[in-house]
Design a protein around this motif. Structure first.
Motif, PDB file in Angstrom:
ATOM      1  N   LYS A   2       0.890  -1.035   0.392  1.00 33.91           N
ATOM      2  CA  LYS A   2      -0.365   0.259  -0.397  1.00 33.91           C
ATOM      3  C   LYS A   2       0.667   1.319  -0.034  1.00 33.91           C
ATOM      4  N   THR A   3       1.966   0.881   0.853  1.00 29.22           N
ATOM      5  CA  THR A   3       2.933   2.484   0.694  1.00 29.22           C
ATOM      6  C   THR A   3       3.944   2.572  -0.884  1.00 29.22           C
ATOM      7  N   LEU A   4       4.068   1.901  -1.158  1.00 34.00           N
ATOM      8  CA  LEU A   4       4.395   1.672  -2.298  1.00 34.00           C
ATOM      9  C   LEU A   4       3.071   2.513  -3.336  1.00 34.00           C
ATOM     10  N   THR A   5       2.652   1.694  -3.199  1.00 29.92           N
ATOM     11  CA  THR A   5       0.714   2.615  -4.465  1.00 29.92           C
ATOM     12  C   THR A   5       1.117   3.843  -4.065  1.00 29.92           C
ATOM     13  N   GLU A   6       1.133   3.989  -3.241  1.00 32.44           N
ATOM     14  CA  GLU A   6       0.780   5.398  -2.536  1.00 32.44           C
ATOM     15  C   GLU A   6       1.402   6.290  -2.811  1.00 32.44           C
ATOM     16  N   ILE A   7       3.396   6.015  -2.779  1.00 38.06           N
ATOM     17  CA  ILE A   7       4.209   7.332  -3.144  1.00 38.06           C
ATOM     18  C   ILE A   7       4.115   6.918  -4.759  1.00 38.06           C
ATOM     19  N   LEU A   8       3.652   6.152  -5.541  1.00 36.13           N
ATOM     20  CA  LEU A   8       4.330   5.759  -7.193  1.00 36.13           C
ATOM     21  C   LEU A   8       2.264   6.638  -7.921  1.00 36.13           C
ATOM     22  N   GLU A   9       1.837   6.807  -6.738  1.00 36.23           N
ATOM     23  CA  GLU A   9       0.848   7.793  -7.535  1.00 36.23           C
ATOM     24  C   GLU A   9       0.845   8.989  -6.874  1.00 36.23           C
ATOM     25  N   LYS A  10       1.150   9.507  -5.828  1.00 39.94           N
ATOM     26  CA  LYS A  10       1.749  10.926  -5.176  1.00 39.94           C
ATOM     27  C   LYS A  10       2.631  11.367  -6.713  1.00 39.94           C
ATOM     28  N   ASN A  11       3.415  11.056  -7.117  1.00 42.40           N
ATOM     29  CA  ASN A  11       4.594  11.633  -7.910  1.00 42.40           C
ATOM     30  C   ASN A  11       4.327  11.052  -9.410  1.00 42.40           C
ATOM     31  N   LEU A  12       3.110  10.495  -9.535  1.00 45.52           N
ATOM     32  CA  LEU A  12       2.680   9.992 -11.102  1.00 45.52           C
ATOM     33  C   LEU A  12       2.143  11.596 -11.847  1.00 45.52           C
ATOM     34  N   ILE A  13       2.663  12.600 -12.003  1.00 44.70           N
ATOM     35  CA  ILE A  13       2.225  13.510 -12.327  1.00 44.70           C
ATOM     36  C   ILE A  13       3.440  13.800 -13.964  1.00 44.70           C
ATOM     37  N   GLY A  14       2.151  13.399 -14.793  1.00 41.63           N
ATOM     38  CA  GLY A  14       3.015  13.166 -16.418  1.00 41.63           C
ATOM     39  C   GLY A  14       4.224  14.129 -16.570  1.00 41.63           C
ATOM     40  N   LYS A  15       4.543  15.270 -16.118  1.00 43.40           N
ATOM     41  CA  LYS A  15       5.924  16.270 -16.182  1.00 43.40           C
ATOM     42  C   LYS A  15       6.859  16.070 -15.357  1.00 43.40           C
ATOM     43  N   LYS A  16       6.892  15.345 -14.012  1.00 46.13           N
ATOM     44  CA  LYS A  16       7.673  14.476 -13.432  1.00 46.13           C
ATOM     45  C   LYS A  16       8.094  13.567 -14.120  1.00 46.13           C
ATOM     46  N   VAL A  17       7.106  12.940 -14.323  1.00 44.90           N
ATOM     47  CA  VAL A  17       7.532  10.959 -14.707  1.00 44.90           C
ATOM     48  C   VAL A  17       8.624  11.467 -16.308  1.00 44.90           C
ATOM     49  N   LEU A  90      18.704   7.359 -11.623  1.00 47.05           N
ATOM     50  CA  LEU A  90      17.519   8.246 -12.603  1.00 47.05           C
ATOM     51  C   LEU A  90      17.137   6.915 -13.575  1.00 47.05           C
ATOM     52  N   PHE A  91      17.854   6.076 -13.840  1.00 44.48           N
ATOM     53  CA  PHE A  91      17.018   4.866 -14.687  1.00 44.48           C
ATOM     54  C   PHE A  91      16.294   4.382 -13.243  1.00 44.48           C
ATOM     55  N   GLY A  92      16.206   3.651 -12.353  1.00 44.65           N
ATOM     56  CA  GLY A  92      15.267   3.097 -11.965  1.00 44.65           C
ATOM     57  C   GLY A  92      14.572   4.057 -11.139  1.00 44.65           C
ATOM     58  N   ILE A  93      14.419   4.833 -10.880  1.00 40.43           N
ATOM     59  CA  ILE A  93      13.805   5.954 -10.238  1.00 40.43           C
ATOM     60  C   ILE A  93      12.732   6.196 -11.712  1.00 40.43           C
ATOM     61  N   SER A  94      13.508   6.559 -12.659  1.00 41.54           N
ATOM     62  CA  SER A  94      12.120   7.058 -14.045  1.00 41.54           C
ATOM     63  C   SER A  94      11.317   6.190 -14.621  1.00 41.54           C
ATOM     64  N   TYR A  95      12.224   5.111 -14.844  1.00 39.88           N
ATOM     65  CA  TYR A  95      11.673   3.910 -14.934  1.00 39.88           C
ATOM     66  C   TYR A  95      10.037   3.156 -14.404  1.00 39.88           C
ATOM     67  N   CYS A  96      10.641   2.949 -13.094  1.00 43.02           N
ATOM     68  CA  CYS A  96       9.496   2.908 -12.132  1.00 43.02           C
ATOM     69  C   CYS A  96       8.576   3.593 -12.267  1.00 43.02           C
ATOM     70  N   LEU A  97       8.681   5.061 -12.452  1.00 41.62           N
ATOM     71  CA  LEU A  97       6.953   5.937 -12.487  1.00 41.62           C
ATOM     72  C   LEU A  97       6.743   5.723 -13.791  1.00 41.62           C
ATOM     73  N   VAL A  98       7.787   5.017 -14.754  1.00 46.98           N
ATOM     74  CA  VAL A  98       7.215   5.260 -16.194  1.00 46.98           C
ATOM     75  C   VAL A  98       6.130   3.862 -16.396  1.00 46.98           C
ATOM     76  N   ILE A  99       6.524   3.106 -15.611  1.00 50.61           N
ATOM     77  CA  ILE A  99       5.788   1.740 -15.513  1.00 50.61           C
ATOM     78  C   ILE A  99       4.585   1.918 -14.690  1.00 50.61           C
ATOM     79  N   ALA A 100       4.888   3.131 -13.946  1.00 46.79           N
ATOM     80  CA  ALA A 100       3.217   2.874 -12.781  1.00 46.79           C
ATOM     81  C   ALA A 100       2.600   3.715 -13.758  1.00 46.79           C
ATOM     82  N   TYR A 101       2.667   4.928 -14.230  1.00 41.69           N
ATOM     83  CA  TYR A 101       2.162   5.682 -15.390  1.00 41.69           C
ATOM     84  C   TYR A 101       1.651   4.566 -16.008  1.00 41.69           C
ATOM     85  N   PHE A 102       1.628   3.906 -16.820  1.00 41.31           N
ATOM     86  CA  PHE A 102       1.266   3.048 -17.291  1.00 41.31           C
ATOM     87  C   PHE A 102       0.165   1.998 -16.639  1.00 41.31           C
TER      88      PHE A 102
END
Length: 190
Positions: A2-17, A90-102
């Protein structure tokens, strides 16, 4: 989870990703066009350890480091590896967010799919462990232990496998999103 999901949802801003994605790829391009070729100038055509997805053995590392010579090993240590210490983060964070975004677009940002977001983080951690191993071997050369070579090679293989699985996952998600978009257009057209 649940915490991981919450962190990802908080950071799923298109411009940030998008910004993190662009930054990660700028660093990657810098490595591809500047630091790797400069280091490989000394390698007599041998691939650097970072570029061997199936790993390597003691004989390969010894031959590569010998071919690089003192100047090439120094270039590897002071030019290529410092840039490659920034890239895994950068790879780990950005692509983690890319997968979360999709996953979010597919309404699948939940268990068990959320574990897919860990793939780029695993690749990044393996890349760091690979880099630390390479640094240790470069600093210790010519005294290369078989154990350090084998462990570093294992991390190179883990990095390669997790990166490959990540890219396959992204392709599959893009195909699913594409099929969904086509289906919606067909439905609207009727």
């Amino acid at each position: 989870m649940k915490t991981l999901t919450e962190i990802l949802e908080k950071n799923l801003i298109g411009k940030k990703v998008l910004g993190l994605f662009i930054l990660a790829n700028i660093v990657y391009i810098l490595m591809l066009v500047v630091t790797i070729p400069r280091t490989m100038d000394f390698s007599n055509g041998m691939d650097l350890l970072d570029m061997r997805p199936m790993g390597y053995d003691w004989a390969y590392v010894n031959k590569l480091f010998n071919n690089l010579g003192e100047e090439g090993r120094s270039t590897y240590l002071t030019l290529q590896l410092p840039v490659d210490m920034l890239y895994p983060f950068l790879f780990g964070i950005s692509y983690c967010l890319v997968i979360a975004y999709f996953l979010n677009k597919l309404n699948r940002l939940h268990f068990p799919y959320i574990f897919l977001c860990l793939l780029p983080l695993l690749a990044g951690i393996a890349d760091y462990l690979e880099n630390f191993g390479i640094i240790s071997m470069l600093k210790g050369y010519p005294d290369l232990s078989e154990f350090s070579v084998n462990m570093t090679s294992v991390f190179s293989v883990i990095k390669s496998i997790s990166t490959s699985v990540f890219f396959i996952t992204i392709i599959i998600m893009l195909l699913i999103l594409g099929f969904q978009a086509i289906s919606r257009k067909k439905i609207r057209a009727k």
